[in-house]
Design a protein around this motif. Structure first.
Motif, mmCIF file in Angstrom:
data_model
loop_
_atom_site.group_PDB
_atom_site.id
_atom_site.type_symbol
_atom_site.label_atom_id
_atom_site.label_comp_id
_atom_site.label_asym_id
_atom_site.label_seq_id
_atom_site.Cartn_x
_atom_site.Cartn_y
_atom_site.Cartn_z
ATOM 1 N N GLU A 36 6.361 42.605 35.018
ATOM 2 C CA GLU A 36 7.111 43.663 34.342
ATOM 3 C C GLU A 36 8.089 43.062 33.336
ATOM 4 N N MET A 37 8.692 41.944 33.668
ATOM 5 C CA MET A 37 9.586 41.270 32.730
ATOM 6 C C MET A 37 8.817 40.821 31.490
ATOM 7 N N GLU A 38 7.638 40.253 31.712
ATOM 8 C CA GLU A 38 6.822 39.809 30.578
ATOM 9 C C GLU A 38 6.433 40.990 29.697
ATOM 10 N N ALA A 39 6.103 42.129 30.313
ATOM 11 C CA ALA A 39 5.749 43.324 29.540
ATOM 12 C C ALA A 39 6.936 43.822 28.721
ATOM 13 N N ASP A 40 8.150 43.552 29.198
ATOM 14 C CA ASP A 40 9.364 43.932 28.471
ATOM 15 C C ASP A 40 9.780 42.884 27.455
ATOM 16 N N GLY A 41 8.957 41.857 27.266
ATOM 17 C CA GLY A 41 9.232 40.849 26.249
ATOM 18 C C GLY A 41 10.054 39.667 26.718
ATOM 19 N N LYS A 42 10.318 39.575 28.016
ATOM 20 C CA LYS A 42 11.092 38.452 28.532
ATOM 21 C C LYS A 42 10.215 37.194 28.592
ATOM 22 N N THR A 43 10.789 36.069 28.198
ATOM 23 C CA THR A 43 10.091 34.789 28.248
ATOM 24 C C THR A 43 10.898 33.823 29.109
ATOM 25 N N THR A 52 7.629 28.425 28.603
ATOM 26 C CA THR A 52 6.564 28.037 29.512
ATOM 27 C C THR A 52 6.211 29.202 30.429
ATOM 28 N N ASP A 53 5.100 29.077 31.123
ATOM 29 C CA ASP A 53 4.673 30.099 32.071
ATOM 30 C C ASP A 53 5.589 30.081 33.290
ATOM 31 N N CYS A 54 5.956 31.256 33.772
ATOM 32 C CA CYS A 54 6.909 31.346 34.882
ATOM 33 C C CYS A 54 6.370 30.692 36.145
ATOM 34 N N GLU A 319 13.726 36.688 43.502
ATOM 35 C CA GLU A 319 13.721 36.936 42.055
ATOM 36 C C GLU A 319 14.647 35.993 41.280
ATOM 37 N N PRO A 320 14.448 34.675 41.398
ATOM 38 C CA PRO A 320 15.303 33.732 40.666
ATOM 39 C C PRO A 320 15.143 33.828 39.150
ATOM 40 N N GLN A 321 13.953 34.277 38.697
ATOM 41 C CA GLN A 321 13.650 34.273 37.266
ATOM 42 C C GLN A 321 14.341 35.386 36.493
ATOM 43 N N LEU A 322 15.047 36.280 37.188
ATOM 44 C CA LEU A 322 15.724 37.372 36.480
ATOM 45 C C LEU A 322 16.907 36.831 35.683
ATOM 46 N N TYR A 323 17.094 37.367 34.464
ATOM 47 C CA TYR A 323 18.231 36.935 33.640
ATOM 48 C C TYR A 323 18.605 38.031 32.645
ATOM 49 N N GLY A 324 19.782 37.890 32.080
ATOM 50 C CA GLY A 324 20.252 38.783 31.022
ATOM 51 C C GLY A 324 20.493 40.210 31.458
ATOM 52 N N TRP A 325 20.806 40.440 32.728
ATOM 53 C CA TRP A 325 21.054 41.783 33.254
ATOM 54 C C TRP A 325 19.877 42.718 33.036
ATOM 55 N N ASP A 346 21.159 33.140 30.621
ATOM 56 C CA ASP A 346 20.837 34.208 29.670
ATOM 57 C C ASP A 346 19.776 33.817 28.653
ATOM 58 N N ASN A 347 19.402 32.553 28.616
ATOM 59 C CA ASN A 347 18.330 32.100 27.728
ATOM 60 C C ASN A 347 16.994 31.972 28.463
ATOM 61 N N GLY A 348 16.981 32.420 29.721
ATOM 62 C CA GLY A 348 15.739 32.355 30.488
ATOM 63 C C GLY A 348 15.416 30.976 31.007
ATOM 64 N N CYS A 349 16.433 30.139 31.234
ATOM 65 C CA CYS A 349 16.250 28.790 31.771
ATOM 66 C C CYS A 349 16.807 28.710 33.192
ATOM 67 N N PRO A 350 16.223 27.895 34.053
ATOM 68 C CA PRO A 350 16.761 27.725 35.409
ATOM 69 C C PRO A 350 18.177 27.161 35.356
ATOM 70 N N THR A 351 19.039 27.657 36.228
ATOM 71 C CA THR A 351 20.397 27.134 36.328
ATOM 72 C C THR A 351 20.464 26.053 37.406
ATOM 73 N N THR A 352 21.642 25.485 37.556
ATOM 74 C CA THR A 352 21.842 24.443 38.570
ATOM 75 C C THR A 352 21.766 25.005 39.985
ATOM 76 N N VAL A 353 21.776 26.336 40.139
ATOM 77 C CA VAL A 353 21.684 26.944 41.462
ATOM 78 C C VAL A 353 20.392 26.516 42.159
ATOM 79 N N LEU A 354 19.352 26.272 41.386
ATOM 80 C CA LEU A 354 18.057 25.897 41.965
ATOM 81 C C LEU A 354 17.911 24.394 42.170
ATOM 82 N N ASP A 355 18.986 23.638 41.956
ATOM 83 C CA ASP A 355 18.899 22.178 42.086
ATOM 84 C C ASP A 355 18.487 21.741 43.488
ATOM 85 N N CYS A 356 18.907 22.497 44.526
ATOM 86 C CA CYS A 356 18.546 22.086 45.882
ATOM 87 C C CYS A 356 17.042 22.130 46.081
ATOM 88 N N PHE A 357 16.339 23.052 45.401
ATOM 89 C CA PHE A 357 14.885 23.098 45.459
ATOM 90 C C PHE A 357 14.287 21.933 44.662
#
Length: 412
Positions: A36-43, A52-54, A319-325, A346-357
């Motif tokens: 649904e995000m991709e259909a809304d133009g989110k990358t 890149t592909d999610c 839903e870690p990939q959600l961004y930009g409200w 907000d640029n659709g990039c992973p944050t440091t929150v996922l560093d533990c993974f």
């Protein structure tokens, strides 16, 4: 002949050691909104800013599995359940499409059945519109048929889910009012008996289609003493291969996130010991939008602790990939606030929150990753570049690193 037998015996003896050394803990993510995000133009972009592909990006974040929710007929759902809602995200076709992309990216798959046309959780377990007039017997059949239908569609395209959830956050049952356990007026007579029958209709169907899958119930609030709930389920004939829990440590105002984490860690250990099954943290989320540094510390503390628990099978970020409200159509039409625990910036990039993974990557149970190329394993011997070697043709097998039954084996 002697060489072949020696090699096979050597490999067989080595496998238990390798299995012990390798982590069985799964890093996962529920990315059900991705289409649904991709259909809304989110990358989506990697840390270098490259689009890149999610699903591929999940791999780069150290994640080896995705969780995908499935609704019955979401196009029939509406805020008041009286008119067509008109979206098809998370229906069978959408789930199959996402599962195919996941497997192609080398990710394991968990299927999360809601048995509703929309989100099912502790505050709502609404029957699918087209099931609303069913008798209780017909409702059990509908649960079984829907479970069979979705899993069969996945099997038809070669996908066998590793885990299957029967219901989503079903603390107060599912398919209300038939499978509800209590109301504000108290416990519902025969509530546990009826809920368990509905749950078992899904469990048995899942096992019939995917006998190798791990099938489990799912409830919220991992920090609570939940033993009573599983005692009730078992007492009424419920079976489960694993326990799935949700954990949102920053969602409570009466206690600190650290205190909630500590309680959850204790309760996970208790459930593992009491029931002799593994526990999966099927949902976790932290408030990245509010304070990324704090959110990272809260998740990391919990992650590091549960990863060390023998019997904790893994953790799935919700839903870690959600961004930009961004809001899905369901949230917008239902008047819900945007989810504030996405782990991307907000640029659709992973944050440091996922560093533990990322710092503790896990490998898919069904695929082996070789220079970002995924090779399917069929219980045979493979070279590291993906060449299959039959067990009957090992005389010429030289020293080196091989893949045997999904495990890396060094032959000297």
């Amino acid at each position: 002949m002697v060489t072949r037998i020696f090699l096979l015996v050597f490999v067989s003896a080595l496998l238990p050691l390798i299995a012990t050394a390798q982590s069985t803990f799964t890093n996962g993510a529920d990315i059900s909104w991705v289409t649904e995000m991709e259909a809304d133009g989110k990358t989506f972009h990697n840390t270098a800013g490259q689009e890149t592909d999610c699903f591929k990006l999940m791999n780069e974040c150290g994640i080896s599995a995705v969780r995908l929710r499935v609704w019955v007929e979401p196009a029939s759902a509406s805020p008041n359940q009286n008119s067509a809602y008109g979206f098809a995200w998370s229906d069978k076709a959408d789930v199959v499409a996402k599962a195919k992309r996941a497997v192609q990216a080398g990710l394991d798959v968990m299927i999360d059945f809601h048995y509703s046309d929309i989100f099912a959780d502790p505050s709502r377990q609404t029957k699918p519109v087209n099931w609303s007039s069913f008798s209780f017997e017909d409702l059990q059949k509908a649960v079984s048929d829907h479970t069979t239908d979705v899993l069969s569609a996945l099997k038809e395209v070669g996908i066998s889910p590793r885990w299957i959830q029967i219901g989503n956050e079903t603390r107060n049952g599912m398919l209300w009012p038939d499978g509800q356990l209590w109301t504000k007026n108290g416990d519902i007579p025969n509530g546990w008996e009826k809920f368990t029958k509905l749950y078992m209709a899904g469990y048995n169907a899942a096992k019939a289609v995917c006998p190798e899958a791990i099938v489990m119930p799912h409830i919220d609030n991992a920090y609570e003493d939940n033993a009573w709930w599983f005692d009730k389920l078992k007492a009424n004939g419920g079976k489960f291969d694993m326990i799935a829990l949700s954990h949102y440590p920053q969602s409570y105002t009466t206690e600190s996130a650290d205190a909630i984490n500590t309680k959850a860690i204790s309760q996970v250990k208790k459930l593992i010991s009491r029931y002799g099954v593994n526990v999966m943290i099927a949902e976790v989320g932290v408030k990245t939008k509010s304070n990324e540094t704090t959110a990272k510390a809260v998740l990391e503390t919990f992650y590091n602790a549960i990863r060390e628990i023998e019997g904790c099978a893994g953790i799935f970020y919700w839903e870690p990939q959600l961004y930009g409200w961004w809001k899905p159509k369901a949230y917008a039409d239902f008047g819900w606030n945007a989810y504030d625990m996405g782990a991307f910036d907000d640029n659709g990039c992973p944050t440091t929150v996922l560093d533990c993974f990322k710092n503790n990557p896990t490998t898919s149970n069904n695929e082996v990753h070789i220079d970002n190329v995924v090779k399917k394993i069929n219980n045979a011997i493979y070279t590291m570049d993906g060449k299959r070697i039959s067990a009957e043709d090992t005389n010429g097998l030289g020293a080196g690193l091989y893949i045997v039954n999904n495990k890396k084996v060094m032959v000297k």
